[in-house]
Every structure is written in C-alpha cells, then in structure tokens.
Design a protein around this motif. Structure first.
Motif, mmCIF file in Angstrom:
data_model
loop_
_atom_site.group_PDB
_atom_site.id
_atom_site.type_symbol
_atom_site.label_atom_id
_atom_site.label_comp_id
_atom_site.label_asym_id
_atom_site.label_seq_id
_atom_site.Cartn_x
_atom_site.Cartn_y
_atom_site.Cartn_z
ATOM 1 N N SER A 1 38.960 58.341 80.712
ATOM 2 C CA SER A 1 39.773 57.850 79.587
ATOM 3 C C SER A 1 40.375 56.487 79.936
ATOM 4 O O SER A 1 40.705 56.220 81.101
ATOM 5 C CB SER A 1 40.868 58.857 79.238
ATOM 6 N N CYS B 1 23.488 64.885 77.863
ATOM 7 C CA CYS B 1 22.221 64.345 77.349
ATOM 8 C C CYS B 1 21.100 65.323 77.669
ATOM 9 O O CYS B 1 21.034 66.394 77.081
ATOM 10 C CB CYS B 1 22.016 62.955 77.947
ATOM 11 N N VAL C 1 45.254 63.483 81.503
ATOM 12 C CA VAL C 1 46.181 63.096 82.571
ATOM 13 C C VAL C 1 46.030 61.598 82.799
ATOM 14 O O VAL C 1 44.943 61.121 83.125
ATOM 15 C CB VAL C 1 45.874 63.836 83.890
ATOM 16 N N GLY D 1 24.004 61.083 88.017
ATOM 17 C CA GLY D 1 23.292 62.292 87.608
ATOM 18 C C GLY D 1 24.128 63.556 87.738
ATOM 19 O O GLY D 1 25.097 63.614 88.488
ATOM 20 N N TYR D 2 23.698 64.565 86.963
ATOM 21 C CA TYR D 2 24.427 65.846 86.947
ATOM 22 C C TYR D 2 24.501 66.460 88.342
ATOM 23 O O TYR D 2 25.557 66.891 88.802
ATOM 24 C CB TYR D 2 23.701 66.869 86.056
ATOM 25 N N GLY E 1 34.266 68.313 84.308
ATOM 26 C CA GLY E 1 32.824 68.082 84.126
ATOM 27 C C GLY E 1 32.050 68.745 85.248
ATOM 28 O O GLY E 1 32.470 69.747 85.828
ATOM 29 N N LEU E 2 30.906 68.139 85.601
ATOM 30 C CA LEU E 2 30.062 68.715 86.644
ATOM 31 C C LEU E 2 30.783 68.706 87.994
ATOM 32 O O LEU E 2 30.784 69.697 88.723
ATOM 33 C CB LEU E 2 28.766 67.898 86.753
ATOM 34 N N ALA E 3 31.400 67.574 88.328
ATOM 35 C CA ALA E 3 32.034 67.442 89.646
ATOM 36 C C ALA E 3 33.327 68.233 89.730
ATOM 37 O O ALA E 3 33.562 68.954 90.710
ATOM 38 C CB ALA E 3 32.308 65.962 89.927
ATOM 39 N N GLN F 1 30.526 61.125 89.367
ATOM 40 C CA GLN F 1 29.865 59.853 89.085
ATOM 41 C C GLN F 1 30.790 58.653 89.280
ATOM 42 O O GLN F 1 30.330 57.556 89.577
ATOM 43 C CB GLN F 1 29.290 59.868 87.661
ATOM 44 N N GLU G 1 41.479 69.299 81.947
ATOM 45 C CA GLU G 1 40.376 68.753 81.138
ATOM 46 C C GLU G 1 40.950 68.286 79.802
ATOM 47 O O GLU G 1 41.603 69.044 79.109
ATOM 48 C CB GLU G 1 39.285 69.816 80.925
ATOM 49 N N MET G 2 40.648 67.040 79.447
ATOM 50 C CA MET G 2 41.288 66.495 78.230
ATOM 51 C C MET G 2 40.663 66.993 76.932
ATOM 52 O O MET G 2 41.289 66.982 75.881
ATOM 53 C CB MET G 2 41.298 64.974 78.266
ATOM 54 N N ARG G 3 39.354 67.415 76.999
ATOM 55 C CA ARG G 3 38.751 67.948 75.782
ATOM 56 C C ARG G 3 39.342 69.333 75.479
ATOM 57 O O ARG G 3 39.627 70.067 76.432
ATOM 58 C CB ARG G 3 37.231 68.043 75.950
HETATM 59 C C1 LIG Z 1 25.414 58.952 77.475
HETATM 60 C C2 LIG Z 1 25.136 59.514 78.827
HETATM 61 C C3 LIG Z 1 23.937 60.159 79.068
HETATM 62 C C4 LIG Z 1 23.657 60.717 80.323
HETATM 63 N N1 LIG Z 1 22.489 61.368 80.526
HETATM 64 C C5 LIG Z 1 22.247 61.982 81.707
HETATM 65 C C6 LIG Z 1 21.070 62.753 81.909
HETATM 66 O O1 LIG Z 1 20.246 62.884 81.022
HETATM 67 N N2 LIG Z 1 20.875 63.323 83.125
HETATM 68 C C7 LIG Z 1 21.782 63.215 84.136
HETATM 69 O O2 LIG Z 1 21.555 63.783 85.218
HETATM 70 N N3 LIG Z 1 22.901 62.488 83.962
HETATM 71 C C8 LIG Z 1 23.160 61.875 82.782
HETATM 72 N N4 LIG Z 1 24.295 61.134 82.597
HETATM 73 C C9 LIG Z 1 25.202 61.013 83.701
HETATM 74 C C10 LIG Z 1 26.027 62.312 83.712
HETATM 75 O O3 LIG Z 1 26.830 62.371 82.583
HETATM 76 C C11 LIG Z 1 26.865 62.340 84.872
HETATM 77 O O4 LIG Z 1 26.102 62.136 86.025
HETATM 78 C C12 LIG Z 1 27.645 63.629 85.084
HETATM 79 O O5 LIG Z 1 28.029 64.258 83.921
HETATM 80 C C13 LIG Z 1 28.820 63.180 85.842
HETATM 81 O O6 LIG Z 1 29.588 64.265 86.183
HETATM 82 P P1 LIG Z 1 31.133 64.023 86.356
HETATM 83 O O7 LIG Z 1 31.733 65.357 86.601
HETATM 84 O O8 LIG Z 1 31.390 62.938 87.294
HETATM 85 O O9 LIG Z 1 31.593 63.506 84.901
HETATM 86 P P2 LIG Z 1 31.569 64.309 83.516
HETATM 87 O O10 LIG Z 1 30.579 65.401 83.557
HETATM 88 O O11 LIG Z 1 31.477 63.300 82.446
HETATM 89 O O12 LIG Z 1 32.996 64.990 83.486
HETATM 90 C C14 LIG Z 1 34.176 64.226 83.402
HETATM 91 C C15 LIG Z 1 35.191 65.030 82.623
HETATM 92 O O13 LIG Z 1 36.456 64.396 82.721
HETATM 93 C C16 LIG Z 1 37.120 64.472 81.459
HETATM 94 N N5 LIG Z 1 38.149 63.404 81.448
HETATM 95 C C17 LIG Z 1 37.946 62.051 81.396
HETATM 96 N N6 LIG Z 1 39.144 61.406 81.490
HETATM 97 C C18 LIG Z 1 40.106 62.375 81.596
HETATM 98 C C19 LIG Z 1 41.523 62.331 81.736
HETATM 99 N N7 LIG Z 1 42.221 61.190 81.804
HETATM 100 N N8 LIG Z 1 42.214 63.520 81.818
HETATM 101 C C20 LIG Z 1 41.541 64.710 81.766
HETATM 102 N N9 LIG Z 1 40.193 64.791 81.621
HETATM 103 C C21 LIG Z 1 39.479 63.636 81.561
HETATM 104 C C22 LIG Z 1 35.987 64.330 80.473
HETATM 105 O O14 LIG Z 1 36.332 64.877 79.212
HETATM 106 C C23 LIG Z 1 34.856 65.115 81.147
HETATM 107 O O15 LIG Z 1 34.849 66.467 80.770
HETATM 108 C C24 LIG Z 1 24.608 60.578 81.358
HETATM 109 C C25 LIG Z 1 25.816 59.924 81.117
HETATM 110 C C26 LIG Z 1 26.093 59.409 79.872
HETATM 111 C C27 LIG Z 1 27.410 58.728 79.642
#
Ligand SMILES: Cc1cc2nc3c(=O)[nH]c(=O)nc-3n(C[C@H](O)[C@H](O)[C@H](O)COP(=O)(O)OP(=O)(O)OC[C@H]3O[C@@H](n4cnc5c(N)ncnc54)[C@H](O)[C@@H]3O)c2cc1C
Length: 468
Positions: A141, A51, A122, A353-354, A10-12, A347, A31-33
């Motif tokens: 997950s 979103c 994973v 947030g993104y 994801g973003l992080a 997150q 990445e699981m997707r």
């Molecule tokens: C419904 C919703 C709406 C949102 N709207 C906003 C918004 O409008 N603006 C904003 O700034 N933030 C929003 N957020 C918050 C935003 O999604 C997060 O801040 C940001 O995407 C988090 O980044 P991340 O990398 O931590 O997680 P993500 O971007 O969610 O990335 C996590 C990744 O890990 C993968 N994953 C999960 N489990 C596993 C596993 N076991 N094995 C392998 N891969 C796995 C997932 O498929 C995903 O690709 C929203 C969140 C949700 C749930």
C-alpha cells in the motif's frame, strides 16, 4: 511470549506465520483486504494467486523451482501442503485450483491456536511492535511504501522493475563473442575485460532492429499504464522505434571494442553482457530491458551472434513492482540493517514469483522464530535452493561495475544462482559431450547436492562454507 506481527497475508506472510506458529511462537497476521484493495487481488482470501494458477515445474531433479518445491515440502511448508492438496492436472507443472488453495491456507491459519488474523492496513508499523515481518508484496500500500522509503532512503525502494534478460554464461559462444571492457577500462572492481561482447555487422543490425519493431509486445495492465520510462532504462523496442541508428548510439554502440576473432573487421554494433552474480555464472544483457513477449525475446535475441544457443535464466520485463535494494539494506537473516525490528519477506525483498516469495516467507518465519526463542539460526547453505535465493537477495548479486541505476532486479530461482559443480558425476562413468544430456546430469547433481545439504542444515551439521 510476545507475538510477532506480520504485515501482509499473501504467499510470503502466510508461510511466515505458519513457520512461526509451528515453532511455538505466537503471531498476529495483518491483512488489509477486504478493508483496502490492491489493483490485482480480487478476494479476501489469504495467499491469493493474482494471475496464473501455476507453481511451475515440479521436477525436483532438473528444475530449480521443482527443487525449491521439494525443499519447501521438507521444511513443512503450508503453501506446498495446500498446493499439493488442491492440484489440478498440468503435465509436469504443479498447478492448483486457486480458490481451493487459498481457502486451505486461510483455514489452516485461522484454525491455528497461535495465530490471530487482523484485517486492516498497517502503515506504518507502530513503534511498540518489537518484531515485525513486512510481507506486503509487489502492490504494497502507498502509505506503507512511504514509511519504508522514509526509513531506507528514497532511492532504495523501487516501484517498477526494468529487467534485462539474464543469460547463463556457459551458453554463450565465445568462439564468436569475447571478453573486453570498452576502451579496456578497468573501473572499480573491474579487470578491463569485464563484459562479454557480441558483434553484429550492418545487415545483422538492420535485421535485428526490424525484428524488434515487428516483435509482439506485452501490454501494460490498465493500472500500470502510467509507467514512467526513466531515461536510463528505456525499453529497447522503444529505442528502436525512435530511429534505425538509436540503438547503435545507445546500448549497442560498437566504440572502444575490438573483436579478437576478426580484428580487421570493425563491428557495426555490439551487444554487451555484464556479470550479474558473484559466482560469474550469469550475465545480463546491458540496456536490454524490454516488454517483448517472452517467446519473441528468445527468438530475436538468439539471432545475435554469440547468443545462438543462449539459455536464459530470466527474460526481460517491465512491471509495476515494489522492491528493496536488498543487497545493500538487509542483513543475511532479512532484517533491515538500519532497524533490526523490521524483517522483510516475499517479493518485496527482490525475489520473483509465488513459490520464491513463499520460500523466503518461510525462511523469514524461521529466522524470526529462532530470534524470539533466543536461538541462532544460520542461513541455509548457498548450495540449497533456499540458500541460493537468499544469497541473491542479501549479497550474491554484484553492484554495477560502472555508474548507473542500481542493477539489483527481482529474480526467479534458477540453477545459475547455485555455486557450480566443477565435475558433475555421470551415471555410466563416461563423460557427456556438450548438450542436453550433460546439462541434465549437471542439474541432477546440483539438486542432489542441494537436498543433501538441506538435511545437514536441518540437522545442524553444516557444510564449512555455510558455517563461516
Ligand atoms: C499483476 C501481477 C501478476 C502476477 N502474476 C504472477 C504469476 O503468474 N506467477 C507468479 O509466480 N507470480 C506472479 N506475480 C508475482 C506474485 O504476485 C508474487 O510473486 C507473489 O504474490 C508475492 O507474494 P508476496 O507474499 O510477497 O505478496 P502478495 O502475495 O501480493 O501478498 C501481499 C499481501 O499484503 C497485503 N498488503 C499490502 N500492503 C498492506 C498493508 N499496508 N497492510 C496490510 N496488508 C497489506 C496485500 O493485500 C497482499 O495480500 C504477479 C504479480 C502481479 C502484480
């Protein structure tokens, strides 16, 4: 060199992979997707925005997230590079074409000679991975979440956030509100005057309950509909619906409090705010978790005496989310204290947030790269946006003064997380009065200090406080 494994693209996870690879450290990004979906993602692209397509304000001088953008650009962020290259018109905000943005991140990571991308879930990380970054986000997950819980303890990984609004302390009117703990009880770590109290008379209370009942609420997503309401954290509007007196016997009870401004008048109800960060710049509205729409929260909460001019560092909410009790579990480089092979990012650490998630991903990547190369990297100073956010996650937040559910909740970056500047400089040598000009000057000074301190951090010449 043995690769670092990153779980979650994801973003992080994407930013962490980029920072590691740019530092010469090989990475396997898992990445699981599309093998396994989440409830919100729609594509198989890396760094998918689930979103809104907005990275919020790009004003680096007066907005904390704009400042974070500037710092990330300075740190060579891939997420910012892809965002800048895919910008769409959005006034002072940075908004992006979501498909172009995700495609740019995916292409950069796929094309990097030090990054391998593996698709598949994973859960849990195999024991022979000696260094792992877990960046699986709010929709981690279930099997991996179970593995994390097994390591951290049942209570340390939450599946919902229940956020009460957080107010900048200097926007609360202390000519109306006052500091006092109920019955002047000091409690562990308290002084007996730890809460800010806002009094309501009967007419104000009735109008407030009516406004809550009539206020526009946000609906749950379908997949959130079975949100459990814990007894200790019912949304205030749900309490208000249960009866006119419910709030007065719950979070708004007036007992054990005396208004020093009008000691002869017993308040009919009291809203209490409790210190939220060690700096004492932010106070949360105790028991005020809510699903009211943001505009409604501002309108209704500013009707509370003492909060007429309240500036909110964040508004309340209740969402499906997965996050750690990080101040307790993580060290200051985001490693799990109980198992330092696991580092967390995004997150799941308790930022929101993104942009914030990507920034914390970038820091996790840098900490991890330094470790792999046998170097030491101290955390960025808390005067920078990166450092302020990291401090919120790993220690800037204070535990609740009295018993209750853990009070650590996810947070966007905001100037309330920065150590204040006692006497911000003013451009023409005059002092500003209260109000927005003074506020703008304060923010500009905080931003200038942040960018200067980031340079010193990058150059290894740290402010004394950061090097402690
Ligand atoms: C419904 C919703 C709406 C949102 N709207 C906003 C918004 O409008 N603006 C904003 O700034 N933030 C929003 N957020 C918050 C935003 O999604 C997060 O801040 C940001 O995407 C988090 O980044 P991340 O990398 O931590 O997680 P993500 O971007 O969610 O990335 C996590 C990744 O890990 C993968 N994953 C999960 N489990 C596993 C596993 N076991 N094995 C392998 N891969 C796995 C997932 O498929 C995903 O690709 C929203 C969140 C949700 C749930």
């Amino acid at each position: 060199m043995t690769p670092i494994h990153i779980i979650g693209g994801g973003l992080a996870g994407s930013e962490a992979a980029w920072q590691l690879a740019q530092a010469g450290v090989p990475v396997v990004l898992h990445e699981m997707r599309p093998t396994r979906a989440t409830a919100a993602h729609k594509t198989e692209g890396l760094a998918e925005l689930v979103c809104s397509n907005s990275f919020r304000s790009d004003d680096k001088d007066h907005n904390a997230v704009g400042l974070l953008h500037a710092e990330m650009r300075r740190l060579g962020s891939l997420i910012m590079r892809a965002a800048d290259a895919n910008q769409v018109p959005a006034g002072g905000a940075l908004a992006v074409d979501r498909d172009g943005f995700s495609a740019a991140v995916t292409a950069a990571l796929t094309g990097h000679p030090l990054i391998a991308i593996e698709r598949g879930e994973v859960a849990p990380p195999p024991d022979d991975w000696d260094s792992v970054i877990i960046a699986t986000g709010p929709l981690t997950s279930p099997d991996l979440a179970a593995a994390i819980r097994a390591r951290t303890g049942e209570e340390q990984l939450a599946f919902f956030d229940a956020i009460a609004p957080i107010v900048h302390r200097d926007s609360i009117n202390l000519d109306v509100a006052w500091f006092q703990s109920r019955y002047d009880k000091a409690g562990p770590g308290g002084s007996g005057a730890d809460y800010i109290n806002c009094p309501l008379d009967r007419a104000q209370y009735d109008a407030f309950v009516e406004a809550l009942n009539a206020g526009d609420k946000t609906a749950f997503h379908d997949w959130e509909a079975d949100t459990p309401y814990f007894d200790g954290c019912l949304p205030i509007e749900v309490m208000a619906e249960r009866g006119r007196e419910t709030l007065r016997h719950g979070p708004m009870k007036p007992f054990g409090l005396t208004d020093p401004h009008r000691p002869q008048v017993k308040p009919y109800a009291v809203v209490q705010l409790r210190q939220d960060n060690k700096l004492g710049t932010l106070f949360n509205m105790v028991g005020f978790q809510t699903k009211l729409k943001h505009g409604e929260q501002v309108r209704i909460f500013r009707s509370i005496p003492g909060l007429e001019n309240a500036e909110f560092a964040r508004l309340g909410g209740l969402h499906r989310n997965t996050f750690l009790n990080s101040p307790k579990l993580l060290d200051d480089t985001l490693r799990l204290k109980a198992n330092t092979r696991w580092r967390f990012a995004g997150q799941i650490t308790g930022c929101e947030g993104y942009v914030e998630s990507a920034a914390i991903g970038g820091l996790a990547g840098r900490f991890c790269a330094a470790e792999r190369r046998g170097e030491t990297l101290v955390a960025p100073p808390p005067t920078t946006a990166h450092g302020a956010l990291l401090a919120h996650i790993t220690g800037g937040h204070i535990e609740t003064i009295d018993a209750g559910p853990s009070s650590f909740q996810p947070m966007n970056v905001n100037f309330g997380l920065f150590p204040p500047i006692a006497d911000p400089p003013v451009p023409d040598g005059r002092r500003f009065g209260r109000g927005s000009a003074k506020n703008l000057a304060r923010k500009a000074a905080l931003s200038a200090r942040a960018l200067a301190d980031l340079e010193r951090w990058l150059g290894g010449d740290l402010p004394a406080a950061a090097a402690e």
